[in-house]
Design a protein around this motif. Structure first.
Motif, PDB file in Angstrom:
ATOM      1  N   ASP A   6     -37.240 -41.003  -9.539  1.00  0.00           N
ATOM      2  CA  ASP A   6     -36.938 -40.568 -10.899  1.00  0.00           C
ATOM      3  C   ASP A   6     -37.114 -39.070 -11.072  1.00  0.00           C
ATOM      4  O   ASP A   6     -37.310 -38.577 -12.175  1.00  0.00           O
ATOM      5  N   SER A   7     -37.037 -38.319  -9.930  1.00  0.00           N
ATOM      6  CA  SER A   7     -37.322 -36.893  -9.974  1.00  0.00           C
ATOM      7  C   SER A   7     -36.203 -36.064  -9.367  1.00  0.00           C
ATOM      8  O   SER A   7     -35.409 -36.547  -8.553  1.00  0.00           O
ATOM      9  N   LEU A   8     -36.184 -34.806  -9.757  1.00  0.00           N
ATOM     10  CA  LEU A   8     -35.259 -33.793  -9.246  1.00  0.00           C
ATOM     11  C   LEU A   8     -36.099 -32.699  -8.618  1.00  0.00           C
ATOM     12  O   LEU A   8     -37.188 -32.396  -9.092  1.00  0.00           O
ATOM     13  N   ILE A   9     -35.585 -32.088  -7.549  1.00  0.00           N
ATOM     14  CA  ILE A   9     -36.274 -30.933  -6.975  1.00  0.00           C
ATOM     15  C   ILE A   9     -35.312 -29.767  -6.861  1.00  0.00           C
ATOM     16  O   ILE A   9     -34.141 -29.935  -6.488  1.00  0.00           O
ATOM     17  N   VAL A  10     -35.784 -28.583  -7.214  1.00  0.00           N
ATOM     18  CA  VAL A  10     -35.031 -27.358  -6.963  1.00  0.00           C
ATOM     19  C   VAL A  10     -35.362 -26.938  -5.544  1.00  0.00           C
ATOM     20  O   VAL A  10     -36.520 -26.627  -5.229  1.00  0.00           O
ATOM     21  N   VAL A  11     -34.369 -26.947  -4.676  1.00  0.00           N
ATOM     22  CA  VAL A  11     -34.606 -26.679  -3.251  1.00  0.00           C
ATOM     23  C   VAL A  11     -33.670 -25.583  -2.770  1.00  0.00           C
ATOM     24  O   VAL A  11     -32.455 -25.656  -2.951  1.00  0.00           O
ATOM     25  N   SER A  12     -34.254 -24.558  -2.165  1.00  0.00           N
ATOM     26  CA  SER A  12     -33.457 -23.430  -1.677  1.00  0.00           C
ATOM     27  C   SER A  12     -33.027 -23.622  -0.233  1.00  0.00           C
ATOM     28  O   SER A  12     -31.950 -23.173   0.171  1.00  0.00           O
ATOM     29  N   GLY A  13     -33.895 -24.258   0.556  1.00  0.00           N
ATOM     30  CA  GLY A  13     -33.690 -24.339   1.993  1.00  0.00           C
ATOM     31  C   GLY A  13     -34.734 -23.530   2.743  1.00  0.00           C
ATOM     32  O   GLY A  13     -34.721 -23.449   3.967  1.00  0.00           O
ATOM     33  N   GLY A  14     -35.665 -22.920   1.978  1.00  0.00           N
ATOM     34  CA  GLY A  14     -36.760 -22.182   2.577  1.00  0.00           C
ATOM     35  C   GLY A  14     -37.943 -23.076   2.885  1.00  0.00           C
ATOM     36  O   GLY A  14     -37.952 -24.271   2.572  1.00  0.00           O
ATOM     37  N   MET A  15     -38.976 -22.493   3.474  1.00  0.00           N
ATOM     38  CA  MET A  15     -40.159 -23.250   3.877  1.00  0.00           C
ATOM     39  C   MET A  15     -40.797 -24.009   2.722  1.00  0.00           C
ATOM     40  O   MET A  15     -41.140 -25.183   2.845  1.00  0.00           O
ATOM     41  N   ASP A  16     -40.949 -23.326   1.602  1.00  0.00           N
ATOM     42  CA  ASP A  16     -41.732 -23.882   0.497  1.00  0.00           C
ATOM     43  C   ASP A  16     -41.051 -25.089  -0.139  1.00  0.00           C
ATOM     44  O   ASP A  16     -41.648 -26.151  -0.296  1.00  0.00           O
ATOM     45  N   SER A  17     -39.777 -24.928  -0.506  1.00  0.00           N
ATOM     46  CA  SER A  17     -39.087 -26.019  -1.203  1.00  0.00           C
ATOM     47  C   SER A  17     -38.771 -27.182  -0.271  1.00  0.00           C
ATOM     48  O   SER A  17     -38.798 -28.339  -0.694  1.00  0.00           O
ATOM     49  N   VAL A  18     -38.503 -26.891   1.005  1.00  0.00           N
ATOM     50  CA  VAL A  18     -38.278 -27.983   1.959  1.00  0.00           C
ATOM     51  C   VAL A  18     -39.564 -28.780   2.149  1.00  0.00           C
ATOM     52  O   VAL A  18     -39.550 -30.019   2.181  1.00  0.00           O
ATOM     53  N   THR A  19     -40.694 -28.081   2.232  1.00  0.00           N
ATOM     54  CA  THR A  19     -41.977 -28.773   2.357  1.00  0.00           C
ATOM     55  C   THR A  19     -42.231 -29.660   1.146  1.00  0.00           C
ATOM     56  O   THR A  19     -42.629 -30.827   1.280  1.00  0.00           O
ATOM     57  N   LEU A  20     -41.988 -29.125  -0.038  1.00  0.00           N
ATOM     58  CA  LEU A  20     -42.218 -29.901  -1.248  1.00  0.00           C
ATOM     59  C   LEU A  20     -41.285 -31.109  -1.316  1.00  0.00           C
ATOM     60  O   LEU A  20     -41.678 -32.180  -1.781  1.00  0.00           O
ATOM     61  N   MET A  21     -40.063 -30.959  -0.824  1.00  0.00           N
ATOM     62  CA  MET A  21     -39.126 -32.079  -0.845  1.00  0.00           C
ATOM     63  C   MET A  21     -39.624 -33.224   0.033  1.00  0.00           C
ATOM     64  O   MET A  21     -39.529 -34.402  -0.347  1.00  0.00           O
TER      65      MET A  21
END
Length: 220
Positions: A6-21
């Motif tokens: 039930d969630s959305l993630i803003v993901v760039s493709g960098g270390m931080d957002s990929v890890t959070l995904m």
């Protein structure tokens, strides 16, 4: 029992957002990326797409071409050269893209509301705070409140890495089995990481401080 997606993630493709995904993979229904005209957009987006596909998550890229056309920042294709040095150096302020996270979170909130999603994630972290005002807790907190109050389904905004460092994030990622060779950091957006811009320097330091063998190929 499996968590509801039930969630959305803003993901760039960098270390931080990929890890959070990967960290929140059980609840993510949609990975959202933005093409806003940065020098490294194409490099980042390829990895955002790769990881979304690997996790079986829908990936959507929203064009924000007006930012590259009208905003002033050396991070953008329309700007000057990417400065070299550490993030805490004065010259790195030229890579600030005005209100970038505010714009992206506003779009993400509208999409989450439209999709009936109850939560969205963003992977800003403590190391960004020195020069990027829209990465600080003082921005994220009131923005999250505005989004909750301004959406019919009271969308929640969560930024769980706000108070931790990139070194901490690297440790989380390795524990999750992420191959960081399949992420992009370099602001210059060349064929390989330059190794000398602020985000490359931070990437190197995070790997070293976390005791991780850095799989990244650098020019320098």
């Amino acid at each position: 029992m499996q968590a509801k997606k039930d969630s959305l993630i803003v993901v760039s493709g960098g270390m931080d957002s990929v890890t959070l995904m990967y960290d929140k993979r059980d609840s993510i229904a949609l990975a959202l990326s933005f093409d806003y005209g940065s020098k490294h957009n194409a490099r980042e987006l390829a990895f955002a797409r790769l990881h979304a596909e690997r996790l079986g998550v829908e990936h959507l890229v929203i064009p924000l071409g007006f930012m590259g056309e009208h905003f002033h920042s050396d991070l953008l294709l329309s700007g000057g050269s990417i400065p070299e040095g550490r993030y805490d150096e004065e010259n790195m302020k030229s890579t600030v893209v005005p209100f970038r996270n505010g714009i992206m979170l506003a779009v993400a909130a509208g999409l989450a509301e439209s999709r009936g999603l109850k939560r969205m994630y963003i992977a800003n972290h403590f190391g960004d705070h020195a020069i990027y005002p829209d990465c600080r807790a003082a921005f994220i907190r009131p923005m999250a409140e505005a989004i909750r109050e301004g959406t019919t389904n009271a969308v929640l905004t969560e930024a769980p890495y706000t108070s931790i460092t990139k070194t901490d994030i690297a440790r989380i990622g390795v524990a999750l089995g992420i191959d960081y060779a399949e992420t992009w950091s370099c602001y210059k957006g060349g064929e390989i990481h330059c190794g000398v811009c602020g985000t490359c320097v931070e990437r190197k330091e995070a790997m070293r401080e976390a005791g991780i063998a850095d799989p990244t190929q650098y020019e320098e």
